[in-house]
Design an enzyme around this catalytic site. Structure first.
Site, short mmCIF file in Angstrom:
data_model
loop_
_atom_site.label_atom_id
_atom_site.label_comp_id
_atom_site.label_asym_id
_atom_site.label_seq_id
_atom_site.Cartn_x
_atom_site.Cartn_y
_atom_site.Cartn_z
N LYS A 76 0.85 -1.19 0.00
CA LYS A 76 0.00 0.00 0.00
C LYS A 76 0.89 1.24 0.00
O LYS A 76 1.85 1.33 0.78
CB LYS A 76 -0.89 -0.01 1.23
CG LYS A 76 -1.83 1.18 1.37
CD LYS A 76 -2.65 1.06 2.64
CE LYS A 76 -3.58 2.24 2.83
NZ LYS A 76 -4.39 2.13 4.07
N SER A 152 -9.10 2.82 3.29
CA SER A 152 -8.15 3.40 2.35
C SER A 152 -7.26 2.39 1.65
O SER A 152 -6.48 2.75 0.76
CB SER A 152 -7.28 4.43 3.09
OG SER A 152 -6.52 3.80 4.10
N SER A 176 -9.75 0.80 7.58
CA SER A 176 -9.15 0.75 6.25
C SER A 176 -8.61 -0.60 5.83
O SER A 176 -8.21 -0.78 4.68
CB SER A 176 -8.05 1.80 6.12
OG SER A 176 -8.60 3.09 6.14
#
Length: 500
Positions: A76, A152, A176
Site C-alpha cells: 500500500k 483506504s 481501512s
C-alpha cells in the site's frame, strides 16, 4: 493462454510450499503475477507504482530459507516506505518523493522473502473510506467495476480480489483494512494497538488508532503474516505480549465455545442495508450450529461522541501532516494543485481545534476502552456488520463538483473557527460515517477486529461481518475465522471476468 492457471487459486502458503518443493520456480510465479497485473490492472486501477523492473535485483537480498520465499506481494502506498521507490501517499505534493530507507514493516516483509512488485492505490493520505485520489484516479471493485473496493486500502483489496497477488499490505486507522475486506470479499484483520511496528519514522500512527497488516484471501496467510511481522521495534509506545503459540498454529485448532454478542443497529441512527442484516443473521445461525452461544447485545457508549472524537483526531493529524510538509517545502500548499481541496479543508479545520479539545478526545478513547473491557467480561466477541451498506458506486461518497466549489470558497475564509462552525465538513463526513459506522470503535479502543467474507448479496457484491475481540486476543479471532472459512469456503468465490 493464462500462465499458471492454478496461480489464481493458490494462497501465499501454497505458493511458498510449491517453490520450496521445487514444483514451481520463483520466476514461474512472478511471471504469472506480472501477467495478471498486465491484464487485470487496467480494469481496476489497483497498482499505481509498478516495481517490476527492479524485483530481481531487490530479491537477491531475500533469505533463501525465508518462510514466504518468492511469493508475489504488493505494498500500500501509505506508511510503507520502500527505499528508492516513490512514496506518494496518493498526493500530488509527494509524487516525486523517494525515501532513502525502508520502514520497519517493509524490512520485515523483505525478511519474509516476499517479492515486491508494486505499490497500490490509496486515497490522499488515507483520509477516505473509498479509494479515489485525484492523482491516480479511482480504484474499482473487481466484483462490479462501477463500485468502490472501499478504502483506504482499496488498491490492495482490489489487487488481491482480482488474484494479481495472494496477499498485499494494508493499514487501518478507522476501518481501512476491514472496509476493503468487506467490499472485496476478502479476509482482513486489524491487529491490536502495538502488535505491529510503526518505526522508524512514526511513533504512533494517528495517536495509536492506526496499525499496519495485510489483506488476504485465506485466514492462514493473514495469521502467518502477523507471525512474521508482529513485535515492537525500538522505541515502540505499546509493546504487548506475544501469544503463547503462533497465530498460524492457532488456526489449526478449533476455538473454544464462545459467547458472542451481536448487533445490527447503526450507531449513527441511520439505516442498515437488508443484505448486511441478512449476513449477520445467517452468520449467527451458523455460529450456533458450530456450538457457540450467540445473543443480541451491544456495549454502552455514546456513538455520536465517539465519532466526534474520531473526527477531531483525524482533523488534527491531517493538520499536523500538512504542516510538516509545508515546513519541509518552505511554502504553503495550494489546494487543488498540491493537495486536494478536501484535504486542505481537513487541515484547516484541524487548526480550529484547541489543545483542550484534542486532550478531551484522547481521554474519551480510554473511557471507550474501559466500556469495552466491561463488555468483554460477559462476551468473548462482539459481532456487527462491517459496513452498513453495500459498496458504494464510484464517486458516490466523494464531494460533488458543486460541493468542491463550496469547499474552495469556504477555505478562503480567514478564520478556521468559522469553517468549524459552518459544519459543512461534518455533513460530508457523516455521509461516509452513516455507511461506515461500525469500524472506528476498535481503532479508538485499540482492540483487534476482523472482517470475514460471510455473505454475497443478490447483486453479486460481497458483504463482510465484523468481529471485535478483547485487547491482544488475535488468537481467538484467527481460530474463529478459520472455523468459518472451513464452513463458508469463501476462497471458491472469484469475480467471473478475471478468468477471461
Amino acid at each position: 493462454m493464462v500462465r499458471l492457471p492454478e496461480y489464481d487459486d493458490m494462497d501465499a502458503i501454497d505458493i511458498a510450499q510449491a517453490i520450496a518443493n521445487k514444483e514451481l520456480s520463483v520466476d514461474d510465479v512472478v511471471d504469472a503475477a506480472i501477467e495478471r497485473m498486465d491484464k487485470r490492472n487496467g480494469h481496476i486501477n489497483a497498482v499505481v507504482t509498478p516495481m517490476i523492473s527492479r524485483w530481481k535485483d531487490d530479491f537477491k537480498q531475500a533469505p533463501q530459507d525465508s518462510v514466504l520465499y518468492g511469493v508475489p506481494f504488493l505494498l500500500k502506498d501509505l506508511v510503507a516506505a520502500y527505499e528508492g521507490v516513490p512514496f506518494s501517499c496518493g498526493s500530488r505534493v509527494l509524487v516525486d518523493y523517494i525515501p532513502d530507507h525502508d520502514s520497519e514493516m517493509v524490512k520485515r516483509f523483505k525478511q519474509a522473502g516476499l517479492v515486491h512488485l508494486g505499490k497500490t492505490n490509496t486515497p490522499e493520505f488515507g483520509l477516505m473510506g473509498v479509494t479515489e485520489p485525484e492523482l491516480f484516479g479511482p480504484t474499482r471493485n473487481p466484483w462490479n467495476l462501477d463500485h468502490t473496493p472501499g478504502g483506504s486500502s482499496g488498491g490492495s483489496g482490489a489487487a488481491v480480489a482480482s488474484r494479481i497477488v495472494p496477499v498485499a499490505s494494508a493499514g487501518d486507522g478507522g476501518g481501512s483494512i476491514r472496509i476493503p475486506a468487506s467490499c472485496c470479499g476478502l479476509f482482513g484483520l486489524k491487529p491490536s494497538r502495538g502488535r505491529t511496528p510503526t518505526g522508524p519514522d512514526q511513533g504512533q500512527l494517528w495517536q495509536g488508532a492506526a496499525v499496519e497488516h495485510v489483506l488476504s484471501r485465506s485466514v492462514r496467510d493473514s495469521a502467518l503474516m502477523l507471525d512474521l511481522t508482529a513485535g515492537s521495534d525500538h522505541g515502540a509506545h505499546f509493546p504487548i505480549a506475544k501469544p503463547e503459540i503462533s497465530y498460524l498454529k492457532a488456526t489449526k485448532d478449533a476455538p473454544r465455545k464462545l459467547r458472542i454478542a451481536f448487533s445490527t443497529k447503526n450507531p449513527t441512527g441511520g439505516k442498515v442495508h437488508p443484505e448486511c442484516v441478512r449476513a449477520i443473521e445467517e452468520t449467527a445461525r451458523l455460529l450456533v450450529s458450530l456450538g457457540h452461544e450467540v445473543e443480541e447485545a451491544q456495549p454502552e457508549y455514546d456513538a455520536q461522541k465517539l465519532y466526534q472524537c474520531y473526527l477531531s483526531m483525524n482533523l488534527g493529524e491531517t493538520a499536523a501532516s500538512i504542516g510538516h510538509i509545508e515546513e519541509e517545502l518552505g511554502r504553503p500548499l495550494k489546494p487543488g494543485q498540491d493537495i486536494e481541496v478536501m484535504t486542505a479543508m481537513l487541515a484547516k479545520l484541524g487548526k480550529a481545534y484547541s489543545a483542550k479539545e484534542f486532550a478531551q478526545a484522547l481521554h474519551a478513547w480510554n473511557l471507550y476502552a474501559r466500556a469495552l473491557g466491561e463488555f468483554h467480561k460477559t462476551y468473548d466477541l462482539y459481532m456487527t456488520p462491517t459496513m452498513a451498506d453495500l459498496p458504494a458506486k464510484v464517486g458516490e461518497l466523494m464531494p460533488s463538483p458543486v460541493e468542491k466549489i463550496v469547499l474552495r470558497g469556504l477555505y478562503k475564509l480567514p478564520v478556521a473557527g468559522l469553517l468549524k462552525r459552518a459544519g459543512i465538513f461534518e455533513q460530508l463526513a457523516f455521509r461516509q460515517l452513516e455507511k461506515l459506522p461500525f469500524t472506528q470503535l476498535a481503532n479508538l479502543t485499540g482492540q483487534p477486529a476482523m472482517s470475514v467474507p460471510a455473505h454475497w448479496a443478490d447483486n453479486g457484491l460481497p458483504v463482510g461481518v465484523q468481529f471485535m475481540a478483547p485487547m491482544g486476543d488475535e488468537t481467538t479471532l484467527f481460530q474463529l475465522a478459520a472455523q468459518l472459512e472451513a464452513e463458508l469456503k469463501w476462497q471458491a468465490h472469484k469475480p467471473a471476468w478475471i478468468e477471461h
